[in-house]
Design an enzyme around this catalytic site. Structure first.
Site, PDB file in Angstrom:
ATOM      1  N   GLY A 118       0.770  -1.236   0.000  1.00 14.11           N
ATOM      2  CA  GLY A 118       0.000   0.000   0.000  1.00 14.11           C
ATOM      3  C   GLY A 118       0.800   1.284   0.000  1.00 14.11           C
ATOM      4  O   GLY A 118       0.224   2.370   0.104  1.00 14.11           O
ATOM      5  N   CYS A 232      11.023  -3.165  -9.441  1.00 10.76           N
ATOM      6  CA  CYS A 232      12.226  -2.971  -8.632  1.00 10.76           C
ATOM      7  C   CYS A 232      13.325  -3.898  -9.160  1.00 10.76           C
ATOM      8  O   CYS A 232      14.095  -4.477  -8.393  1.00 10.76           O
ATOM      9  CB  CYS A 232      11.959  -3.175  -7.150  1.00 10.76           C
TER      10      CYS A 232
END
Length: 293
Positions: A118, A232
């Site tokens: 989140g 990432c």
């Protein structure tokens, strides 16, 4: 110890100089970084709390709500009242980047396709001051519960959580803007603690999942609207090669992202995308912006 297959992949994508920088980055213990949650507090209040607790910090030029903690570790920060109340959110600087490249217009419908835990969901809510409607999907039930907890703790409103695979979204769902921070191998965030679990199968599974997610994202994006695809990972096969695959099979175009001065950039093969290598402040990270024609 960096696996040989990963060294080969990095060399295939870059060169010896960048291999050295990246492997050095894997061994660096980065400081705590965090985002001030303007939905619940002010920057002044957070900075005063740090001063009262003798916590040293450094501000980040490209994001007024980001801070680098200089003299304490995460365990000290998480004991503070401002952490418990959701006034701050611990987040890597690299992870804060994707929402900053979005438009996030008032009352727009946003899809966050792999939202847990989140960080970016709550960042989008904070940037827009809770004026956008966010649909946040997460297929894993435990991670979905964590997402719900963080959204409530951070005071993010107008967020609908769907505990399902984003690839299975109903075809009638359509959005003004999409954030796909795709699940990936994590080759940009490796450390001495997790590098031994890194393997080639993880990379290959990630690529297939990314292609499927991104292809589906475009179906749910309104014509003429934009989305962010980020990972990432520092591996071109999860970044530019996934983009090229989707570019060949869809009527889309890359919207150039303006580079922020001072970040540790890797060379990219698709102009307008950005990729960072891990260093003393940043994790390895890739960000691109796509428009549906």
């Amino acid at each position: 110890m960096v696996p040989e297959f990963l060294k080969e992949k990095i060399l295939k994508s870059y060169n010896e100089e960048y291999l050295e920088l990246i492997t050095k980055g894997y061994n660096i213990d980065r400081p705590v970084t965090l985002r001030i949650n303007n939905l619940k507090t002010t920057k002044e209040e957070v900075l005063n709390t740090f001063k009262d607790n003798n916590i040293e910090y450094e501000e980040v030029e490209w994001y007024e709500n980001a801070l680098i903690i200089k003299n304490v570790k995460e365990d000290i920060i998480t004991k503070l009242d401002i952490y418990e109340k959701g006034y701050i959110y611990l987040q890597s600087l690299s992870s804060m980047l994707p929402p900053l490249f979005m438009n996030l217009k008032e009352n727009s419908q946003i899809l966050d396709m792999a939202a847990a835990p989140g960080g970016k969901t709550t960042e989008m809510a904070a940037i827009s001051n809770n004026t956008i409607m966010i649909t946040a999907t997460e297929k894993n039930k435990i991670r979905s519960d964590r997402l719900k907890y963080n959204i409530e703790k951070q005071g993010a409103k107008k967020v609908q959580i769907l505990n399902e695979d984003a690839r299975n979204l109903n075809e009638y769902f359509i959005f003004d803007e999409i954030l796909l921070d795709a699940p990936c191998s994590g080759s940009g965030t490796l450390t001495n603690n997790n590098i031994e679990n890194f393997n080639e199968d993880l990379v290959n599974r990630s690529i297939n999942f990314q292609k499927s997610l991104l292809t589906n994202a475009i179906k749910h994006l309104k014509t003429g609207c934009e989305m962010i695809y980020s990972t990432c990972s520092i591996l071109k096969e999860e970044n530019e090669e996934v983009l090229n695959y989707v570019l060949q099979n869809n009527d889309i175009e890359i919207i150039p992202i303006e580079q922020i001065e001072g970040l540790p950039y890797l060379p990219v093969t698709i102009p307008g995308t950005i990729c960072l290598y891990p260093n003393e402040l940043y994790e390895g990270f890739f960000v691109s912006k796509i428009r549906k024609k």
